[in-house]
Design an enzyme around this catalytic site. Structure first.
Site, PDB file in Angstrom:
ATOM      1  N   PRO A   1       0.775  -1.235   0.000  1.00  0.00           N
ATOM      2  CA  PRO A   1       0.000   0.000   0.000  1.00  0.00           C
ATOM      3  C   PRO A   1       0.813   1.297   0.000  1.00  0.00           C
ATOM      4  O   PRO A   1       1.809   1.407   0.716  1.00  0.00           O
ATOM      5  CB  PRO A   1      -0.848  -0.099   1.272  1.00  0.00           C
ATOM      6  CG  PRO A   1      -0.298  -1.224   2.054  1.00  0.00           C
ATOM      7  CD  PRO A   1       0.414  -2.128   1.102  1.00  0.00           C
ATOM      8  N   ASN A   2       0.343   2.206  -0.828  1.00  0.00           N
ATOM      9  CA  ASN A   2       0.845   3.583  -0.938  1.00  0.00           C
ATOM     10  C   ASN A   2       2.173   3.710  -1.683  1.00  0.00           C
ATOM     11  O   ASN A   2       2.610   4.831  -1.940  1.00  0.00           O
ATOM     12  CB  ASN A   2       0.955   4.251   0.448  1.00  0.00           C
ATOM     13  CG  ASN A   2      -0.392   4.331   1.133  1.00  0.00           C
ATOM     14  OD1 ASN A   2      -1.353   4.827   0.537  1.00  0.00           O
ATOM     15  ND2 ASN A   2      -0.496   3.830   2.343  1.00  0.00           N
TER      16      ASN A   2
ATOM     17  N   ARG B   1       4.955  12.249  -2.744  1.00  0.00           N
ATOM     18  CA  ARG B   1       4.966  12.776  -1.378  1.00  0.00           C
ATOM     19  C   ARG B   1       6.132  12.147  -0.606  1.00  0.00           C
ATOM     20  O   ARG B   1       6.656  11.105  -0.988  1.00  0.00           O
ATOM     21  CB  ARG B   1       3.649  12.411  -0.668  1.00  0.00           C
ATOM     22  CG  ARG B   1       2.400  12.915  -1.352  1.00  0.00           C
ATOM     23  CD  ARG B   1       1.849  14.184  -0.775  1.00  0.00           C
ATOM     24  NE  ARG B   1       1.625  14.072   0.665  1.00  0.00           N
ATOM     25  CZ  ARG B   1       1.773  15.076   1.511  1.00  0.00           C
ATOM     26  NH1 ARG B   1       2.177  16.249   1.088  1.00  0.00           N
ATOM     27  NH2 ARG B   1       1.536  14.911   2.794  1.00  0.00           N
TER      28      ARG B   1
ATOM     29  N   TYR C   1      11.322   8.490   1.309  1.00  0.00           N
ATOM     30  CA  TYR C   1      11.284   7.429   0.293  1.00  0.00           C
ATOM     31  C   TYR C   1      11.985   7.783  -1.013  1.00  0.00           C
ATOM     32  O   TYR C   1      11.994   6.977  -1.941  1.00  0.00           O
ATOM     33  CB  TYR C   1       9.824   7.022   0.036  1.00  0.00           C
ATOM     34  CG  TYR C   1       9.129   6.549   1.292  1.00  0.00           C
ATOM     35  CD1 TYR C   1       9.583   5.416   1.962  1.00  0.00           C
ATOM     36  CD2 TYR C   1       8.034   7.237   1.823  1.00  0.00           C
ATOM     37  CE1 TYR C   1       8.971   4.977   3.127  1.00  0.00           C
ATOM     38  CE2 TYR C   1       7.410   6.809   2.984  1.00  0.00           C
ATOM     39  CZ  TYR C   1       7.884   5.677   3.634  1.00  0.00           C
ATOM     40  OH  TYR C   1       7.285   5.240   4.789  1.00  0.00           O
TER      41      TYR C   1
ATOM     42  N   ASN D   1       7.871  -5.943  -0.805  1.00  0.00           N
ATOM     43  CA  ASN D   1       7.845  -4.802   0.116  1.00  0.00           C
ATOM     44  C   ASN D   1       6.377  -4.654   0.519  1.00  0.00           C
ATOM     45  O   ASN D   1       5.587  -4.016  -0.187  1.00  0.00           O
ATOM     46  CB  ASN D   1       8.355  -3.525  -0.558  1.00  0.00           C
ATOM     47  CG  ASN D   1       8.367  -2.356   0.416  1.00  0.00           C
ATOM     48  OD1 ASN D   1       7.783  -2.434   1.501  1.00  0.00           O
ATOM     49  ND2 ASN D   1       9.006  -1.264   0.037  1.00  0.00           N
TER      50      ASN D   1
ATOM     51  N   ALA E   1       3.109  -0.961   4.843  1.00  0.00           N
ATOM     52  CA  ALA E   1       2.582  -0.966   6.220  1.00  0.00           C
ATOM     53  C   ALA E   1       2.144  -2.356   6.688  1.00  0.00           C
ATOM     54  O   ALA E   1       2.170  -2.648   7.890  1.00  0.00           O
ATOM     55  CB  ALA E   1       1.425   0.014   6.335  1.00  0.00           C
TER      56      ALA E   1
ATOM     57  N   GLU F   1      12.489  -9.811   1.675  1.00  0.00           N
ATOM     58  CA  GLU F   1      11.740  -8.612   2.090  1.00  0.00           C
ATOM     59  C   GLU F   1      12.619  -7.384   1.820  1.00  0.00           C
ATOM     60  O   GLU F   1      13.802  -7.393   2.159  1.00  0.00           O
ATOM     61  CB  GLU F   1      11.489  -8.764   3.593  1.00  0.00           C
ATOM     62  CG  GLU F   1      10.981  -7.565   4.302  1.00  0.00           C
ATOM     63  CD  GLU F   1      11.140  -7.706   5.836  1.00  0.00           C
ATOM     64  OE1 GLU F   1      11.976  -8.504   6.320  1.00  0.00           O
ATOM     65  OE2 GLU F   1      10.437  -6.981   6.538  1.00  0.00           O
TER      66      GLU F   1
ATOM     67  N   HIS G   1      12.718  -3.012   2.075  1.00  0.00           N
ATOM     68  CA  HIS G   1      12.139  -1.726   2.480  1.00  0.00           C
ATOM     69  C   HIS G   1      13.051  -0.621   1.998  1.00  0.00           C
ATOM     70  O   HIS G   1      14.280  -0.712   2.145  1.00  0.00           O
ATOM     71  CB  HIS G   1      11.992  -1.643   4.006  1.00  0.00           C
ATOM     72  CG  HIS G   1      11.105  -2.707   4.532  1.00  0.00           C
ATOM     73  ND1 HIS G   1       9.740  -2.661   4.409  1.00  0.00           N
ATOM     74  CD2 HIS G   1      11.391  -3.885   5.121  1.00  0.00           C
ATOM     75  CE1 HIS G   1       9.219  -3.750   4.910  1.00  0.00           C
ATOM     76  NE2 HIS G   1      10.203  -4.522   5.346  1.00  0.00           N
TER      77      HIS G   1
ATOM     78  N   ARG H   1      13.369   3.858  12.563  1.00  0.00           N
ATOM     79  CA  ARG H   1      12.162   4.691  12.564  1.00  0.00           C
ATOM     80  C   ARG H   1      11.320   4.400  13.819  1.00  0.00           C
ATOM     81  O   ARG H   1      11.830   3.887  14.802  1.00  0.00           O
ATOM     82  CB  ARG H   1      11.396   4.470  11.254  1.00  0.00           C
ATOM     83  CG  ARG H   1      12.233   4.894  10.025  1.00  0.00           C
ATOM     84  CD  ARG H   1      11.488   4.733   8.722  1.00  0.00           C
ATOM     85  NE  ARG H   1      10.309   5.615   8.684  1.00  0.00           N
ATOM     86  CZ  ARG H   1       9.366   5.547   7.730  1.00  0.00           C
ATOM     87  NH1 ARG H   1       9.475   4.651   6.757  1.00  0.00           N
ATOM     88  NH2 ARG H   1       8.326   6.366   7.766  1.00  0.00           N
TER      89      ARG H   1
HETATM   90  O1  CA2 Z   1      10.525   1.730   3.767  1.00  0.00           O
HETATM   91  C1  CA2 Z   1       9.661   1.057   3.182  1.00  0.00           C
HETATM   92  O2  CA2 Z   1       9.784   0.627   2.042  1.00  0.00           O
HETATM   93  C2  CA2 Z   1       8.313   0.807   3.874  1.00  0.00           C
HETATM   94  O3  CA2 Z   1       7.918  -0.514   3.590  1.00  0.00           O
HETATM   95  C3  CA2 Z   1       7.338   1.815   3.287  1.00  0.00           C
HETATM   96  C4  CA2 Z   1       5.973   1.807   3.949  1.00  0.00           C
HETATM   97  C5  CA2 Z   1       6.091   1.890   5.465  1.00  0.00           C
HETATM   98  O4  CA2 Z   1       4.812   1.734   6.058  1.00  0.00           O
HETATM   99  C6  CA2 Z   1       7.030   0.829   6.019  1.00  0.00           C
HETATM  100  O5  CA2 Z   1       7.136   1.021   7.425  1.00  0.00           O
HETATM  101  C7  CA2 Z   1       8.403   0.956   5.390  1.00  0.00           C
HETATM  102  C8  CA2 Z   1       5.121   2.993   3.474  1.00  0.00           C
HETATM  103  C9  CA2 Z   1       4.999   3.101   2.006  1.00  0.00           C
HETATM  104  C10 CA2 Z   1       4.337   4.394   1.705  1.00  0.00           C
HETATM  105  O6  CA2 Z   1       4.904   4.922   0.553  1.00  0.00           O
HETATM  106  C11 CA2 Z   1       4.754   6.245   0.316  1.00  0.00           C
HETATM  107  C12 CA2 Z   1       5.507   6.756  -0.702  1.00  0.00           C
HETATM  108  C13 CA2 Z   1       5.424   8.084  -0.987  1.00  0.00           C
HETATM  109  C14 CA2 Z   1       4.565   8.896  -0.266  1.00  0.00           C
HETATM  110  C15 CA2 Z   1       3.812   8.375   0.749  1.00  0.00           C
HETATM  111  C16 CA2 Z   1       3.900   7.037   1.047  1.00  0.00           C
END
Ligand code: CA2
Length: 150
Positions: free
Chosen positions: A9-10, A17, A22, A74, A77, A98, A100, A107
């Site tokens: 997700p996301n 953003r 990221y 990946n 969340a 896995e 990230h 974090r």
């Molecule tokens: O660091 C990573 O790749 C995560 O898997 C990214 C997840 C986060 O919940 C994990 O703790 C770590 C979040 C992905 C959200 O991606 C976004 C990208 C751009 C803007 C907003 C969110």
């Protein structure tokens, strides 16, 4: 050899953003990076992104029937919450890595728990896009070595 790359997700919001966490590159750029890496490594690849836990479970199950050799995941969340994704990875018994983008262990405390790390052959975090390349190369070597033992 065929690899399935799953992004949760996301991650489709990459580059739009939160570039401080990221990076500034987009999801489309991530996919180009993965496809280029796989071409160089002579690995077939299929990529998918979903915001839905059940869709990710379905994709992991489908990988079993499609004879996928390795999974790069990946779960975003869902990393920190999803026993269903962990169970699916266990059920198919396909070697998984896995990845990230950020270093989840540097974090918030709630990101320090990773369910998929309990079954994944390797966890890579904090290396941005490069983590996906490392995962693909790891799986290629892992699968080749394991085939040799039969
Ligand atoms: O660091 C990573 O790749 C995560 O898997 C990214 C997840 C986060 O919940 C994990 O703790 C770590 C979040 C992905 C959200 O991606 C976004 C990208 C751009 C803007 C907003 C969110």
């Amino acid at each position: 050899m065929k690899v399935l790359v799953i992004n949760g997700p996301n991650l489709n919001f990459l580059g739009i953003r939160e570039p401080d966490i990221y990076g500034a590159q987009t999801y489309a750029q991530l996919i180009s990076f993965i496809e280029k890496t796989c071409k160089q490594e002579e690995v077939e690849v299929e990529c998918l992104q979903s915001n839905h836990e059940g869709a990710i479970v379905d994709a992991i199950q489908q990988a079993y029937f499609d004879h996928i050799d390795g999974i790069v995941i990946n779960p975003a969340a869902y990393t920190h919450t999803s026993v269903a994704i962990l169970d699916a990875l266990k059920a198919v018994s396909i070697p998984a890595v896995e990845v990230h983008l950020s270093d989840i262990y540097e974090r918030e405390a709630f990101r320090h728990i990773s369910y998929p790390s309990l079954i994944c052959k390797k966890s890579i975090y904090g290396k941005g896009f490069e983590g996906y390349r490392e995962a693909i190369i790891f799986l290629k070597e892992y699968v080749t070595k394991n085939q040799d033992t039969y």
